[in-house]
Scaffold this active site. Structure first.
Site, PDB file in Angstrom:
ATOM      1  N   SER A  36     -52.013  -4.981  23.682  1.00  0.00           N
ATOM      2  CA  SER A  36     -51.800  -4.602  25.081  1.00  0.00           C
ATOM      3  C   SER A  36     -52.474  -5.596  26.031  1.00  0.00           C
ATOM      4  CB  SER A  36     -52.280  -3.176  25.349  1.00  0.00           C
ATOM      5  OG  SER A  36     -53.678  -3.096  25.313  1.00  0.00           O
ATOM      6  N   HIS A  59     -64.398  -6.665  25.389  1.00  0.00           N
ATOM      7  CA  HIS A  59     -65.033  -5.628  24.572  1.00  0.00           C
ATOM      8  C   HIS A  59     -65.002  -4.291  25.332  1.00  0.00           C
ATOM      9  CE1 HIS A  59     -67.644  -3.924  21.532  1.00  0.00           C
ATOM     10  NE2 HIS A  59     -68.313  -3.343  22.515  1.00  0.00           N
ATOM     11  N   MET A  74     -59.996  -8.854  14.953  1.00  0.00           N
ATOM     12  CA  MET A  74     -60.964  -8.066  14.192  1.00  0.00           C
ATOM     13  C   MET A  74     -61.792  -8.888  13.199  1.00  0.00           C
ATOM     14  SD  MET A  74     -60.576  -5.276  15.670  1.00  0.00           S
ATOM     15  CE  MET A  74     -61.481  -4.085  14.689  1.00  0.00           C
TER      16      MET A  74
HETATM   17  C1  GRF Z   1     -59.378  -3.582  23.163  1.00  0.00           C
HETATM   18  O1  GRF Z   1     -59.857  -2.306  23.458  1.00  0.00           O
HETATM   19  C2  GRF Z   1     -60.484  -4.602  23.222  1.00  0.00           C
HETATM   20  O2  GRF Z   1     -61.487  -4.255  24.102  1.00  0.00           O
HETATM   21  C3  GRF Z   1     -60.999  -4.608  21.808  1.00  0.00           C
HETATM   22  O3  GRF Z   1     -59.864  -4.400  20.995  1.00  0.00           O
HETATM   23  C4  GRF Z   1     -58.872  -3.693  21.722  1.00  0.00           C
HETATM   24  C5  GRF Z   1     -57.596  -4.481  21.636  1.00  0.00           C
HETATM   25  O4  GRF Z   1     -56.525  -3.803  22.203  1.00  0.00           O
HETATM   26  N1  GRF Z   1     -61.697  -5.841  21.527  1.00  0.00           N
HETATM   27  P1  GRF Z   1     -55.090  -4.470  22.338  1.00  0.00           P
HETATM   28  O5  GRF Z   1     -54.658  -4.905  20.948  1.00  0.00           O
HETATM   29  O6  GRF Z   1     -55.192  -5.621  23.301  1.00  0.00           O
HETATM   30  O7  GRF Z   1     -54.228  -3.364  22.861  1.00  0.00           O
END
Ligand code: GRF
Length: 204
Positions: A13, A111, A92
């Protein structure tokens, strides 16, 4: 044009928000490549649907880091695509030294908490469990610690009494989608300076 690379493992997202801000003209940058360690990441589909180069690069045998050989491939791919700023968006894996050396001071992350509170995984759940009244999100430079680098921007989100971790995360993400593109804009326009740990922002 200032070129970024996005590393994402999941739903993407934040990638989607960056793309929307490019389309609207708010961001005058190019997304050179999107790379994932997960072949099924929806982020890769979002990239392809928007005509952006999307690559799955195998992470190797470890769970939380990239295999050193594979990490070199990430670096080469980013270089091949002329990437000047690496944006981690739900990536991740912990980045190790060769990556830092290649992109020193040019890696940022989003974050889902007000750092330095709640580094690590499921920060929105940590916030609820701890009982804080406010949480939020942080865009920061990546250093060799976990979520410890200099803070660029933060946004605050109240924690409601009937919040579930999922609902709080969704409201935090609404703010992520505003501050992450803004941080990229500030960096691409050279409007930030770092003094020790403090990131100072010129008027914008
Ligand atoms: C987000 O909440 C970000 O803060 C964390 O991982 C999530 C990723 O969300 N590091 P997306 O894949 O961008 O929807």
């Amino acid at each position: 044009m200032f070129t970024i690379g996005v590393l994402a493992s999941g739903k993407g997202s934040n990638l989607g928000a960056i793309i929307n801000h490019v389309k609207s003209g708010f961001l005058k940058i190019k997304i050179g490549v999107v790379i994932s360690d997960n072949p099924d990441a929806f982020a890769l589909e979002i990239a392809r649907a928007n005509g952006i180069e999307a690559r799955y690069i195998e992470p190797g045998r470890y769970r939380t880091i990239l295999d050193p050989e594979q990490e070199k491939k990430y670096v080469s791919c980013l270089r091949e695509h002329g990437v000047e700023l690496v944006c981690l968006a739900g990536f991740m894996r912990i980045i190790k030294k060769p990556f830092f050396d290649a992109f020193e001071g040019r890696i940022i992350n989003i974050h889902p908490s007000l750092l330095p509170s709640f580094p690590g995984l499921e920060a929105w759940k940590q916030a609820i469990d701890h009982g804080v009244k406010f949480s939020g999100c942080t865009v920061h430079f990546v250093d060799q610690g976990i979520d410890t680098g200099p803070i660029i921007l933060q946004a605050v989100v109240p924690v409601l009494e009937d919040d579930t971790p999922e609902r709080l995360h969704l409201r935090i993400q609404e703010k992520e989608h505003i501050i992450y593109p803004l941080a990229i804009k500030l960096i691409s326009e050279q409007k930030i300076r770092i003094e020790k740990r403090r990131v100072l922002i010129d008027e914008y």
